[in-house]
Design an enzyme around this catalytic site. Sequence first.
Site: not given
Ligand code: NAD
Ligand code: DAU
Length: 347
Positions: A84, A126-128, A152, A156
């Site tokens: 994603a 995701t919870d979002e 985003y 999702k």
């Molecule tokens: P990330 O951004 O670190 O990694 C995403 C990966 O997907 C990368 O390796 C990228 O190259 C690959 N990718 C992107 N577009 C692609 C495509 N079109 N085809 C093939 N590969 C592709 O993401 P993450 O933080 O590891 O999140 C992974 C999954 O978990 C996502 O679906 C995200 O929505 C979900 N998620 C993330 C969080 C979080 O806090 N990071 C929380 C809840 C759910």
């Molecule tokens: O809740 C799950 C989600 O968490 C995932 O689905 C997303 O992929 C992941 O990116 C994450 O989303 P958030 O927007 O919550 O995460 P982020 O790390 O971007 O930001 C966390 C919180 O911190 C948010 O309230 C925004 C704030 N923030 C973020 C950044 C990057 C700041 O205050 N300063 C910053 O520089």
Amino acid sequence: MKVLVTGGAGFIGSHFVEFFLREYSDSTVVNLDCLTYAAHPDTVDRLGQIGGNRYHFYKMDIGDPQVAQVLKAHHIEAIVNFAAETHVDRSILDPQAFVRTNVLGTQNLLQSARKAGNLRFVHVSTDEVYGSLEPQDPTFTEQTPLSPNSPYAASKAGADLLALASQRTYQQDIVITRCTNNYGPYQFPEKLLPLIIANALEDKPIPVYGDGKQVRDWIYVEDHCRGIDAVLRKGKSGEVYNISSSAEVPNLEIIKKTLALLKKPESLITFVGDRPAHDRRYGLNPEKIKNELGWKPKYNLEQGLQLTVDWYRQNRSWWEKVRDQEYFKYYQANYQPKGSKTGEVTS
Ligand code: NAD
Ligand code: DAU
């Protein structure tokens, strides 16, 4: 089990691949990832060394029709879809990329899974998708209506609905997980926690959006991976499972905790403009996965934060490598919420 993991070169996907290969010695993992900016250049080789001949890598887009051939060639039994576009700020700059991968890409995977003979399909969400809570609201359950606020989250939510529709229409074997904010080693340093740690280690300002009182529900990445594995093995088709460690913390508080662990001063904290449509609070109810599948988290926030801070301290070359890239510098220079004109793009 022979599993196709998409997005396995990214943060959570790479942890899942490693976990799966180590936990199940008879497993085979096919990692399919098109290697966007979010994939670290070293990850594919690192996983290859862990998996040996039980690991295969395809540099391929999940929207590519050739995915069907990969499924067939490896006799894949299950798909876990992590691939994603994941960063909310980037989705504000370029929503198209999010629709392309998160919606259209997921649809191509769903269709490919159906053609390959109704494979088990775990869609990682995701919870979002539930939107934002007020301070006194109860936490989100699987029954909470979807109400996404960022491009985003909307992309999702679109994918989740397509997955559920495929389960009902074609009787596909599909389960969805929705998790909270993950943190841990190997997270790309544009997300809050690795950004705080990397900036602090370089004595750079920590940008805090708005008033910093937004609440996020934090989970250590390994706990999320074990939750996905439980859903893969025991989840009921057509069901959604929330995954949370129930660790709701305001942004400013987690930033201060992290600075304290790093022994860095709070004077690095710098308030900047707010993210447009910034969700105020996420909090997720995990009772269903706990009661029905027996999952529970292993790490509390203190343990997880300590492990994460230690890892970033000891692996500077990993994050310095990506922070030196042109795309990272361009993004950092061009997206910082500024003053009252929030989320302004400067060029
Ligand atoms: P990330 O951004 O670190 O990694 C995403 C990966 O997907 C990368 O390796 C990228 O190259 C690959 N990718 C992107 N577009 C692609 C495509 N079109 N085809 C093939 N590969 C592709 O993401 P993450 O933080 O590891 O999140 C992974 C999954 O978990 C996502 O679906 C995200 O929505 C979900 N998620 C993330 C969080 C979080 O806090 N990071 C929380 C809840 C759910
Ligand atoms: O809740 C799950 C989600 O968490 C995932 O689905 C997303 O992929 C992941 O990116 C994450 O989303 P958030 O927007 O919550 O995460 P982020 O790390 O971007 O930001 C966390 C919180 O911190 C948010 O309230 C925004 C704030 N923030 C973020 C950044 C990057 C700041 O205050 N300063 C910053 O520089």
